[in-house]
Motif scaffolding. Structure first.
Motif, PDB file in Angstrom:
ATOM      1  N   UNK A 196      28.088 -29.557  57.499  1.00 60.12           N
ATOM      2  CA  UNK A 196      28.511 -30.153  56.238  1.00 60.12           C
ATOM      3  C   UNK A 196      29.897 -29.604  55.893  1.00 60.12           C
ATOM      4  N   UNK A 197      30.813 -30.487  55.522  1.00 58.50           N
ATOM      5  CA  UNK A 197      32.156 -30.090  55.086  1.00 58.50           C
ATOM      6  C   UNK A 197      32.375 -30.599  53.666  1.00 58.50           C
ATOM      7  N   UNK A 198      33.202 -29.894  52.929  1.00 57.72           N
ATOM      8  CA  UNK A 198      33.440 -30.231  51.529  1.00 57.72           C
ATOM      9  C   UNK A 198      34.931 -30.408  51.268  1.00 57.72           C
ATOM     10  N   UNK A 199      35.263 -31.347  50.396  1.00 54.31           N
ATOM     11  CA  UNK A 199      36.638 -31.550  49.956  1.00 54.31           C
ATOM     12  C   UNK A 199      36.667 -31.462  48.432  1.00 54.31           C
ATOM     13  N   UNK A 200      37.509 -30.580  47.915  1.00 53.61           N
ATOM     14  CA  UNK A 200      37.660 -30.448  46.464  1.00 53.61           C
ATOM     15  C   UNK A 200      38.514 -31.585  45.912  1.00 53.61           C
ATOM     16  N   UNK A 201      38.245 -31.914  44.650  1.00 55.79           N
ATOM     17  CA  UNK A 201      39.016 -32.878  43.852  1.00 55.79           C
ATOM     18  C   UNK A 201      39.906 -33.773  44.710  1.00 55.79           C
ATOM     19  N   UNK A 202      41.200 -33.564  44.666  1.00 55.38           N
ATOM     20  CA  UNK A 202      42.138 -34.392  45.427  1.00 55.38           C
ATOM     21  C   UNK A 202      42.933 -33.544  46.404  1.00 55.38           C
ATOM     22  N   UNK A 203      42.270 -32.570  47.029  1.00 51.53           N
ATOM     23  CA  UNK A 203      42.984 -31.647  47.920  1.00 51.53           C
ATOM     24  C   UNK A 203      43.437 -32.323  49.204  1.00 51.53           C
ATOM     25  N   UNK A 204      42.658 -33.292  49.716  1.00 50.75           N
ATOM     26  CA  UNK A 204      43.042 -33.990  50.936  1.00 50.75           C
ATOM     27  C   UNK A 204      42.654 -33.276  52.205  1.00 50.75           C
ATOM     28  N   UNK A 208      34.823 -26.301  55.948  1.00 52.97           N
ATOM     29  CA  UNK A 208      33.453 -26.251  56.463  1.00 52.97           C
ATOM     30  C   UNK A 208      32.557 -25.412  55.560  1.00 52.97           C
ATOM     31  N   UNK A 209      31.383 -25.931  55.263  1.00 47.77           N
ATOM     32  CA  UNK A 209      30.390 -25.159  54.533  1.00 47.77           C
ATOM     33  C   UNK A 209      29.548 -24.368  55.534  1.00 47.77           C
ATOM     34  N   UNK A 210      28.922 -23.311  55.052  1.00 48.35           N
ATOM     35  CA  UNK A 210      28.079 -22.477  55.913  1.00 48.35           C
ATOM     36  C   UNK A 210      26.615 -22.824  55.676  1.00 48.35           C
ATOM     37  N   UNK A 211      25.850 -22.803  56.778  1.00 45.86           N
ATOM     38  CA  UNK A 211      24.421 -23.036  56.639  1.00 45.86           C
ATOM     39  C   UNK A 211      23.800 -21.822  55.951  1.00 45.86           C
ATOM     40  N   UNK A 212      23.186 -22.054  54.814  1.00 51.53           N
ATOM     41  CA  UNK A 212      22.558 -20.964  54.071  1.00 51.53           C
ATOM     42  C   UNK A 212      21.171 -20.698  54.636  1.00 51.53           C
ATOM     43  N   UNK A 213      20.303 -21.675  54.530  1.00 51.59           N
ATOM     44  CA  UNK A 213      18.991 -21.631  55.184  1.00 51.59           C
ATOM     45  C   UNK A 213      18.404 -23.035  55.146  1.00 51.59           C
ATOM     46  N   UNK A 225      35.952 -23.359  42.155  1.00 53.52           N
ATOM     47  CA  UNK A 225      35.982 -24.587  42.929  1.00 53.52           C
ATOM     48  C   UNK A 225      36.252 -25.772  41.998  1.00 53.52           C
ATOM     49  N   UNK A 226      37.074 -26.709  42.475  1.00 56.28           N
ATOM     50  CA  UNK A 226      37.508 -27.822  41.633  1.00 56.28           C
ATOM     51  C   UNK A 226      36.821 -29.126  42.045  1.00 56.28           C
ATOM     52  N   UNK A 227      35.959 -29.641  41.175  1.00 62.02           N
ATOM     53  CA  UNK A 227      35.322 -30.933  41.409  1.00 62.02           C
ATOM     54  C   UNK A 227      36.175 -32.064  40.873  1.00 62.02           C
ATOM     55  N   UNK A 228      35.818 -33.299  41.184  1.00 59.94           N
ATOM     56  CA  UNK A 228      34.628 -33.712  41.932  1.00 59.94           C
ATOM     57  C   UNK A 228      34.745 -33.396  43.426  1.00 59.94           C
ATOM     58  N   UNK A 229      33.583 -33.327  44.077  1.00 59.89           N
ATOM     59  CA  UNK A 229      33.528 -32.933  45.483  1.00 59.89           C
ATOM     60  C   UNK A 229      33.101 -34.100  46.365  1.00 59.89           C
ATOM     61  N   UNK A 230      33.786 -34.234  47.490  1.00 60.51           N
ATOM     62  CA  UNK A 230      33.358 -35.142  48.550  1.00 60.51           C
ATOM     63  C   UNK A 230      32.661 -34.311  49.620  1.00 60.51           C
ATOM     64  N   UNK A 231      31.641 -34.877  50.240  1.00 59.28           N
ATOM     65  CA  UNK A 231      30.897 -34.169  51.275  1.00 59.28           C
ATOM     66  C   UNK A 231      30.872 -35.000  52.554  1.00 59.28           C
ATOM     67  N   UNK A 244      32.248 -39.838  49.295  1.00 58.20           N
ATOM     68  CA  UNK A 244      33.434 -39.496  48.518  1.00 58.20           C
ATOM     69  C   UNK A 244      33.070 -39.221  47.061  1.00 58.20           C
ATOM     70  N   UNK A 245      33.519 -38.063  46.572  1.00 58.40           N
ATOM     71  CA  UNK A 245      33.348 -37.644  45.181  1.00 58.40           C
ATOM     72  C   UNK A 245      31.902 -37.867  44.696  1.00 58.40           C
ATOM     73  N   UNK A 246      30.964 -37.490  45.560  1.00 57.77           N
ATOM     74  CA  UNK A 246      29.554 -37.699  45.243  1.00 57.77           C
ATOM     75  C   UNK A 246      29.054 -36.711  44.196  1.00 57.77           C
ATOM     76  N   UNK A 247      29.678 -35.534  44.111  1.00 51.92           N
ATOM     77  CA  UNK A 247      29.300 -34.536  43.113  1.00 51.92           C
ATOM     78  C   UNK A 247      30.391 -34.501  42.046  1.00 51.92           C
ATOM     79  N   UNK A 248      30.085 -34.854  40.818  1.00 49.74           N
ATOM     80  CA  UNK A 248      31.111 -34.972  39.766  1.00 49.74           C
ATOM     81  C   UNK A 248      31.649 -33.608  39.334  1.00 49.74           C
ATOM     82  N   UNK A 249      32.741 -33.641  38.614  1.00 50.09           N
ATOM     83  CA  UNK A 249      33.369 -32.402  38.136  1.00 50.09           C
ATOM     84  C   UNK A 249      32.459 -31.652  37.168  1.00 50.09           C
TER      85      UNK A 249
END
Length: 313
Positions: A196-204, A208-213, A225-231, A244-249
């Motif tokens: 899983x990878x994450x993109x903040x707000x409009x960073x472009x 990479x996210x880390x597997x927690x468990x 961290x600046x939302x909204x986030x794309x995953x 895209x921007x699935x998690x709101x600010x």
């Protein structure tokens, strides 16, 4: 057909057979079971309530919640390491059937890996919910089958199919502006997530996210961290989807955010069977390998016809 031609054909046939192209070689390893259309031997046990979903808290080592409810509907299982895969097997779907007990129906049932099996009794061990274990029995004989304890079963990988569902993200308890933990669930097809990878707000750019468990992925940061986030998610077959921007600010912990993306559940005629999911999850490389194998098999058949002096129809 001349003697020389027969010798050449025989030599070609021996070469193909020697390298397994005209025969089916079963190789039981972790990667093989994701593409093999044939049933693989395993053993099964069950735990929890006789008609329950396994864990009494309706969760498990994958992090999925309320697995007693649809779409899981208590058809769940712990998997030992070749199935659980350190959490990367979470969400994978398998057809299972039992055939060696008088109470077995022999009909396949589809289960999802939602938990870890720490004490395997076989190379492949499904520790099933009471509901899933009883589901392999003939009508009215589920209790009889559950009293059998450890039983022999067969299994094969199938695509996950969640009708009407899209990939969903749950923000885990404890998430804060500097730490985001996300549960990923309801992926059709492979059913699992390996990155899983994450993109903040409009960073472009993607981080990479880390597997927690289990199926929970996290992002730790020394800054807010600046939302909204794309995953961006990647499954075992290497297929990537972007929400895209699935998690709101203004996201909140313990909240679900449903995307508008979903994998395609690929089907294969060779793997179709009765049950809630049919077909096989086959990567592009595996599909190519299957096609080549079938072509070589046809060549083998033609050579056999020629060696026996039979006209090819």
């Amino acid at each position: 057909m001349s003697v020389q031609s027969k010798v050449v054909a025989l030599g070609a046939l021996i070469f193909l057979v020697s390298y397994g192209s005209c025969t089916r070689i079963v190789n039981f390893n972790a990667s093989h079971i994701t593409t093999d259309p044939y049933w693989v031997a395993a053993r099964a046990t069950w735990y929890g309530a006789p008609t329950g979903a396994g864990p009494y808290d309706n969760g498990g080592a994958c992090g999925f919640k309320n697995v007693n409810l649809p779409p899981f509907s208590a058809m769940t299982s712990c998997g030992n390491q070749p199935l659980f895969k350190d959490g990367k097997g979470c969400g994978s779907c398998y057809q299972i059937r039992c055939v060696n007990h008088p109470a077995c129906s022999g009909n396949p049932e589809t289960v999802m890996i939602t938990d870890m099996n720490y004490y395997p009794v076989a190379k492949y061990h499904f520790d099933l919910s009471g509901t899933a274990f009883g589901g392999m029995a003939q009508p009215g004989r589920d209790n009889e089958l559950r009293h059998a304890g450890i039983i022999d079963i067969q299994f094969r990988r199938v695509p996950c199919i969640y009708p009407g569902q899209t990939v969903t993200f749950h923000i885990e308890h404890g998430s804060n502006p500097n730490y985001l933990a996300v549960l990923v669930e309801f992926e059709d097809g492979d059913g699992d997530v390996v990155q899983v990878d994450i993109m903040e707000a409009n960073s472009g750019w993607w981080m990479p996210m880390r597997e927690s468990w289990g199926s929970i992925w996290r992002m730790d940061s020394k800054r807010r961290l600046q939302g909204p986030f794309s995953l961006r998610i990647t499954n075992e077959s290497g297929e990537t989807l972007v929400a895209y921007q699935v998690i709101p600010a203004n996201w909140a912990p313990n909240s679900y955010y449903r995307s508008n993306i979903q994998y395609e559940a690929f089907g294969s005629a060779a793997g179709q069977a009765t049950g809630s999911a049919v077909g096989l999850v086959i990567s592009s490389a595996a599909r190519l390998h299957t096609l080549i194998t079938r072509i070589i098999g046809l060549i083998c058949l033609v050579l056999l016809y020629h060696l026996q002096g039979i006209e090819v129809p």
